[in-house]
Motif scaffolding. Sequence first.
Motif, short mmCIF file in Angstrom:
data_model
loop_
_atom_site.label_atom_id
_atom_site.label_comp_id
_atom_site.label_asym_id
_atom_site.label_seq_id
_atom_site.Cartn_x
_atom_site.Cartn_y
_atom_site.Cartn_z
N ARG A 11 32.03 43.47 32.94
CA ARG A 11 32.35 42.30 33.75
C ARG A 11 33.75 41.79 33.43
NH1 ARG A 11 26.95 41.63 32.10
NH2 ARG A 11 25.48 41.55 33.86
N CYS B 260 32.81 34.67 36.53
CA CYS B 260 32.84 36.14 36.59
C CYS B 260 33.56 36.55 37.88
CB CYS B 260 31.42 36.69 36.58
SG CYS B 260 31.35 38.50 36.64
N CYS C 103 34.30 39.86 38.79
CA CYS C 103 33.61 41.02 39.35
C CYS C 103 32.83 41.73 38.26
CB CYS C 103 34.59 41.99 40.04
SG CYS C 103 35.53 43.02 38.90
N GLU C 104 31.95 42.61 38.63
CA GLU C 104 31.23 43.45 37.68
C GLU C 104 30.97 44.80 38.33
OE1 GLU C 104 26.57 42.81 37.78
OE2 GLU C 104 27.58 40.92 37.25
N PHE C 105 30.87 45.82 37.49
CA PHE C 105 30.61 47.15 38.02
C PHE C 105 29.85 47.97 36.98
CE2 PHE C 105 34.54 47.31 35.69
CZ PHE C 105 34.59 48.55 35.09
N LYS D 181 39.66 41.01 41.15
CA LYS D 181 38.44 40.51 41.78
C LYS D 181 37.61 41.62 42.41
CE LYS D 181 40.15 35.84 42.72
NZ LYS D 181 40.44 34.82 43.75
N ASP D 182 38.23 42.78 42.55
CA ASP D 182 37.51 43.92 43.09
C ASP D 182 37.21 44.91 41.97
OD1 ASP D 182 37.62 43.01 45.76
OD2 ASP D 182 39.70 43.69 45.89
N PRO D 183 36.09 45.60 42.03
CA PRO D 183 35.77 46.60 40.99
C PRO D 183 36.86 47.67 40.93
CG PRO D 183 33.84 46.14 42.33
CD PRO D 183 35.00 45.46 43.01
#
Length: 381
Positions: free
Chosen positions: A228, A237, A239-241, A281-283
């Motif tokens: 994250r 948070c 983003c998260e991936f 903000k993007d993975p």
Amino acid sequence: MELVAGSYEQVLFGFTVHRGPARSGHQETWTPVADFTHHGHTASLSAMASNSRYVVTGSKDETIHIYDMKRKVEHGALVHHTGTVTCLKFYGSRHLISGAEDGLICVWDAKKWECLKIMKAHRGHVTSLSIHPSGKLALSVGTDKTLRTWNLVEGRSAFIKNIKQNAHIVEWSPSGQKYIVVVLNKVDVYHLDTASVSGTITNGKRVSAVTFLSDSVLAVAGDEEVVRFFDCDSLMCLCEFRAHENRVKDMVSFKVPDHHVLVTASNDGFIKMWTLTRDKKDPPSLLCEVNTGARLTCLAVWLDRATEEKASLPPVAEPCPDQPKTIKKESSVTVEEETSEPNSEKSDVTDSKQPTKGKSPATAKKRKMANVSEKKRKKKM
């Protein structure tokens, strides 16, 4: 560029990363190629660090091994600690700082590999340490529930703060204006000017690794497959991936032309490289991955940045002889001499020069003296 990872199986893995040109409509290709494996430690590896010349590894066998990445040889071992080596940090090319379960912090000369200072840091284990970007301060946390600030110029403790629980990670931001302290699944954000908690980031599970992507964005990995990105100011948070199939054990971030890269290592055996977006903000997108087949514990990225590091050193610091000095000389032999490597190379160069420089003047002098003696002898006769 070299990816270096340690494992529970005591093996050190090295992979050279080759960057290929981008094809039309496709992104640049990154390809990791197996370079070496080394079984130098007698217990699992626990910590790693790198500078522009060396990678060092710490282990539960209480030793620190040094690897010369330019020559691809093991340079030796440091055996001062009497407990698992828990943390290793380089500052520039001149100093290495180590912490261990014996409660000690040691400052090493990374030129001569001598121990310059030993500090009794914590009553329990030293669990983590971080060096301020200025190189004048360091933070450490331990199992005595304290956060300690160290004056590295004078080699003494500057401040002690009691915390409620045992922290296991401490890290400065790139600017040194803030730092974070990790306790279980919580990340406390401190500001340097107030030395107080400005906010707390809560992760899903126990935090296993963190790395600052910028002064305000922190990457957090825990005992899970997800990574994250958090904003340290809003504590939100971004983003998260899903990065791996098992828990992420270590992360490293760095910048190269056209890419901001995050590298992750996991218990699933994979090392993965990700390219980050500008606003985070993007993975991120996967650049490449490699399967070591081992349970990875720690990670380092070796970049040949000797020139950049020397440019960033304070004016009073001398350049480390381990790096090629920027002297304008044409001979390749002279350049080898300027890299302070084992004396055998220097003596070879010296020996090869002595016959041409040493014999001809002496021979000419002997001939001249012989001619004078001959003339005197003939006059007497």
